[in-house]
Design an enzyme around this catalytic site. Structure first.
Site, PDB file in Angstrom:
ATOM      1  N   LYS A 256      51.445  -8.509  96.264  1.00 34.14           N
ATOM      2  CA  LYS A 256      52.168  -9.640  96.870  1.00 34.14           C
ATOM      3  C   LYS A 256      51.400 -10.163  98.075  1.00 34.14           C
ATOM      4  O   LYS A 256      51.178 -11.372  98.216  1.00 34.14           O
ATOM      5  CB  LYS A 256      53.559  -9.152  97.298  1.00 34.14           C
ATOM      6  CG  LYS A 256      54.467 -10.225  97.856  1.00 34.14           C
ATOM      7  CD  LYS A 256      55.680  -9.629  98.575  1.00 34.14           C
ATOM      8  CE  LYS A 256      56.479  -8.706  97.716  1.00 34.14           C
ATOM      9  NZ  LYS A 256      57.775  -8.322  98.341  1.00 34.14           N
TER      10      LYS A 256
ATOM     11  N   THR B  18      62.061 -15.595 103.145  1.00 28.11           N
ATOM     12  CA  THR B  18      62.050 -15.040 101.785  1.00 28.11           C
ATOM     13  C   THR B  18      62.901 -15.910 100.860  1.00 28.11           C
ATOM     14  O   THR B  18      62.458 -16.305  99.772  1.00 28.11           O
ATOM     15  CB  THR B  18      62.553 -13.581 101.790  1.00 28.11           C
ATOM     16  OG1 THR B  18      61.894 -12.869 102.836  1.00 28.11           O
ATOM     17  CG2 THR B  18      62.296 -12.918 100.470  1.00 28.11           C
TER      18      THR B  18
ATOM     19  N   LYS C  71      55.006   0.422 102.586  1.00 24.01           N
ATOM     20  CA  LYS C  71      56.475   0.376 102.648  1.00 24.01           C
ATOM     21  C   LYS C  71      56.957   1.663 103.285  1.00 24.01           C
ATOM     22  O   LYS C  71      56.293   2.689 103.168  1.00 24.01           O
ATOM     23  CB  LYS C  71      57.074   0.259 101.236  1.00 24.01           C
ATOM     24  CG  LYS C  71      58.459  -0.320 101.224  1.00 24.01           C
ATOM     25  CD  LYS C  71      58.418  -1.828 101.281  1.00 24.01           C
ATOM     26  CE  LYS C  71      59.775  -2.450 101.410  1.00 24.01           C
ATOM     27  NZ  LYS C  71      59.679  -3.919 101.212  1.00 24.01           N
TER      28      LYS C  71
ATOM     29  N   GLY D 298      61.339  -5.724 108.227  1.00 20.40           N
ATOM     30  CA  GLY D 298      62.635  -5.351 107.658  1.00 20.40           C
ATOM     31  C   GLY D 298      62.647  -5.317 106.142  1.00 20.40           C
ATOM     32  O   GLY D 298      61.699  -5.716 105.473  1.00 20.40           O
ATOM     33  N   ASP D 299      63.724  -4.795 105.606  1.00 23.80           N
ATOM     34  CA  ASP D 299      64.018  -4.813 104.163  1.00 23.80           C
ATOM     35  C   ASP D 299      65.509  -4.460 104.078  1.00 23.80           C
ATOM     36  O   ASP D 299      66.233  -4.653 105.071  1.00 23.80           O
ATOM     37  CB  ASP D 299      63.130  -3.802 103.415  1.00 23.80           C
ATOM     38  CG  ASP D 299      63.155  -4.004 101.892  1.00 23.80           C
ATOM     39  OD1 ASP D 299      62.433  -4.881 101.397  1.00 23.80           O
ATOM     40  OD2 ASP D 299      63.913  -3.284 101.198  1.00 23.80           O
TER      41      ASP D 299
ATOM     42  N   GLN E 219      53.793  -4.427  97.051  1.00 22.64           N
ATOM     43  CA  GLN E 219      53.471  -5.145  98.286  1.00 22.64           C
ATOM     44  C   GLN E 219      51.971  -5.451  98.366  1.00 22.64           C
ATOM     45  O   GLN E 219      51.564  -6.494  98.876  1.00 22.64           O
ATOM     46  CB  GLN E 219      53.899  -4.293  99.495  1.00 22.64           C
ATOM     47  CG  GLN E 219      54.010  -5.065 100.801  1.00 22.64           C
ATOM     48  CD  GLN E 219      55.316  -5.823 100.937  1.00 22.64           C
ATOM     49  OE1 GLN E 219      56.374  -5.278 100.669  1.00 22.64           O
ATOM     50  NE2 GLN E 219      55.253  -7.074 101.341  1.00 22.64           N
TER      51      GLN E 219
ATOM     52  N   SER F 227      55.792 -13.269 107.989  1.00 24.62           N
ATOM     53  CA  SER F 227      55.461 -12.116 108.847  1.00 24.62           C
ATOM     54  C   SER F 227      53.995 -12.205 109.264  1.00 24.62           C
ATOM     55  O   SER F 227      53.651 -11.941 110.422  1.00 24.62           O
ATOM     56  CB  SER F 227      55.675 -10.801 108.086  1.00 24.62           C
ATOM     57  OG  SER F 227      57.013 -10.398 108.135  1.00 24.62           O
TER      58      SER F 227
ATOM     59  N   LYS G 189      50.849  -3.599 105.650  1.00 24.60           N
ATOM     60  CA  LYS G 189      51.958  -4.482 106.011  1.00 24.60           C
ATOM     61  C   LYS G 189      53.045  -4.331 104.976  1.00 24.60           C
ATOM     62  O   LYS G 189      52.766  -4.369 103.771  1.00 24.60           O
ATOM     63  CB  LYS G 189      51.453  -5.942 106.024  1.00 24.60           C
ATOM     64  CG  LYS G 189      52.522  -6.948 106.410  1.00 24.60           C
ATOM     65  CD  LYS G 189      52.596  -7.109 107.901  1.00 24.60           C
ATOM     66  CE  LYS G 189      53.882  -7.796 108.362  1.00 24.60           C
ATOM     67  NZ  LYS G 189      55.039  -6.856 108.491  1.00 24.60           N
TER      68      LYS G 189
ATOM     69  N   ASN H 183      70.055 -10.908 103.691  1.00 24.70           N
ATOM     70  CA  ASN H 183      69.100 -11.866 104.245  1.00 24.70           C
ATOM     71  C   ASN H 183      68.504 -12.784 103.173  1.00 24.70           C
ATOM     72  O   ASN H 183      68.495 -14.020 103.336  1.00 24.70           O
ATOM     73  CB  ASN H 183      67.988 -11.087 104.962  1.00 24.70           C
ATOM     74  CG  ASN H 183      66.884 -11.978 105.423  1.00 24.70           C
ATOM     75  OD1 ASN H 183      65.885 -12.148 104.736  1.00 24.70           O
ATOM     76  ND2 ASN H 183      67.052 -12.605 106.577  1.00 24.70           N
TER      77      ASN H 183
END
Ligand code: NDP
Ligand code: 2IT
Length: 454
Positions: free
Chosen positions: A119, A214, A131, A170-171, A116, A384, A95, A245
């Protein structure tokens, strides 16, 4: 090139990492930061050393690299490079987000995938780390070009993802518009409707609060750090970088909790509004960035009381709280010194690795409340994860329900950081960086131990 030695100390271990990943400065920096926190912990728990858990954790499960060919509005053939780094799926399907930005390279995606993994572990949800992205530059492209690029990118990526395999989101450069095109192409190619991408629109399986998550989560975490010191966000001056964002919704929640937001930025410079970017002004920023896709400098045309500082970052202003929410390496040592000299109390990383290592060290030496990215910005991927749950259950939770779950997840992350990050003889200072790294490490490490030599 590959040196396979059992390392007893961090110098030897990092020597191996540097040899195996030549020239990958961002990835090496991310590994060093984690290794510095977890090496002493591994010393006390030799089962991890014996099983070479950290060596395994710093080697991605696999890296996928592919050509993306698409046609622009003038009929020219364009070629970009696409990637997906599937870093670690010990605790759940891969993810993590997709980034479209001209600076994207393997070092950046490996650092993001590595981060990630920790996290996602901190969120308590069953998600591995990954990623992906491309060196494609969405700036200045028409909607049709964005659509064609997203379709071409997904045509290759679809072979490697799936709701039980790998779930992108997204990023930077990948927002609601790009996610819709990507998901639409996935659905078309696979003839299946599953929650394989998150951050979807509300009419096709998206979750309420994902867009805000976020930024909101980052502010919830900052509030908890201040409360740990019997303080609050009310009345604090907050300097935010970025106007995407994460920055927008961090600003929104900070305002709701009674703080004054004095800066926002983009890659061309920052705006300083001494009187505060209030709700109405923030709506203007949203209009500028999300609808017009314009530059932040236009803010001063509507609000001449504010100033625009071309080519500069916002860390020279007087602020109680700093929230870097734009990109990696956007806050250096001299800027950290300026923030501390101006009395900053807390720094919370909305972006991934925005603070240089020596600047982080400076904040910790000065006992500043420092929330590292993997804790502070985990709210996005957490929601997410909640979007995936809702898709699997075929239900949609209310705003309140998702927001309450987000708050609870951020509070759990905070508690775990405090548990593993207490320093000083009396435990009065919490090193959130150390706490987050150790707490994130344990769950992934224990799963890897359980699986044996894989
Ligand atoms: P967006 O694309 O929405 O916004 C990015 C913002 O950062 C823009 O204001 C952009 O300015 C600025 N920016 C990007 N690159 C640079 C650069 N090289 N120098 C200066 N400014 C730059 O991205 P997000 O808000 O989604 O992401 C921001 C950060 O938060 C990233 O580090 C991302 O990894 C992290 N993050 C995002 C999550 C999410 O859910 N979206 C979750 C967790 C972390 P400009 O328009 O000029 O390029
Ligand atoms: O860095 C991140 O945590 C994200 N870009 C969000 C990833 C996700 O899967 O929601």
């Amino acid at each position: 090139m590959y040196e396979d030695t059992y390392c007893e100390d961090i110098t030897c271990f990092m020597g191996g990492v540097e040899k195996r990943n030549p020239g990958e400065a961002e990835f090496i920096a991310a590994v060093r930061e984690v290794a510095e926190s977890v090496f002493p912990y591994i010393e006390e728990h030799p089962q991890y050393r014996k099983a070479r858990i950290l060596e395994r954790m710093t080697e991605p499960d696999r890296i996928i690299s592919f050509r993306v060919t698409w046609e622009d509005d003038e009929g020219n053939i364009r070629v970009n490079r696409g990637f997906r780094v599937q870093f670690n799926n010990s605790i759940g399907p891969y993810k993590g987000g997709l980034r479209f930005h001209p600076t994207v390279n393997l070092s950046i995606l490996k650092f993001l995938g590595f981060e990630q993994t920790f996290k996602n572990s901190l969120t308590g949800l069953p998600m591995g780390g990954a990623k992906g992205g491309s060196n494609f530059n969405p700036k200045g492209k028409s909607d049709r070009e964005i659509m064609r690029f997203c379709q071409a990118y997904m045509t290759e990526l679809q072979h490697y993802i799936g709701e039980n395999t790998d779930v992108p989101a997204g990023d930077i450069g990948v927002g609601a518009r790009e996610i819709s095109y990507l998901f639409g192409q996935y659905k078309r190619l696979r003839n299946e409707w599953t929650g394989t991408i998150t951050g979807k629109g509300l009419s096709y399986g998206g979750s309420l609060i994902r867009k805000e998550a976020t930024g909101y989560g980052c502010v919830y975490f900052t509030k908890l750090m201040l409360e740990e010191r019997q303080d609050s966000l009310a009345g604090k001056r907050v300097a935010i970088s970025g106007s995407g964002n994460v920055a927008i919704y961090a600003a929104k929640k900070a305002l709701e909790l009674g703080a004054t937001v004095v800066t926002m930025s983009d890659s061309s410079g920052f705006i300083y509004d001494e009187s505060g970017i209030n709700e109405e002004k923030l709506e203007t920023v949203i209009q500028l960035k999300e609808v017009e896709r314009a530059r932040i400098s236009k803010y001063v045309e509507s609000y001449p009381e504010a100033t625009f500082h071309e080519g500069q970052r916002p860390w020279s202003v007087k602020a109680d709280v700093a929230m870097p929410c734009a990109t990696q390496n956007e806050l250096n040592l001299s800027e950290a010194k300026a923030l501390v000299a101006n009395g900053v109390l807390a720094v919370a990383e909305g972006a991934n690795m925005p603070t240089d290592a020596d600047a982080v060290e400076y904040f910790l030496e000065h006992k500043i409340l420092f929330a590292p990215a993997k804790a502070a910005n985990a709210g996005g991927v957490a929601v997410s994860g909640l979007e995936q749950s809702q898709n699997s259950l075929r239900v949609s939770w209310s705003r309140e329900e998702v927001d309450d779950r987000l708050k609870a997840i951020m509070a759990d992350i905070h508690t775990n950081c405090v548990k593993y990050g207490k320093e000083d003889a009396d435990g009065s200072f919490v090193n959130y960086l150390k706490g987050a790294n150790i707490a994130g490490f344990i769950k992934v490490a224990d799963s890897m131990l359980a699986y044996g030599a894989v």
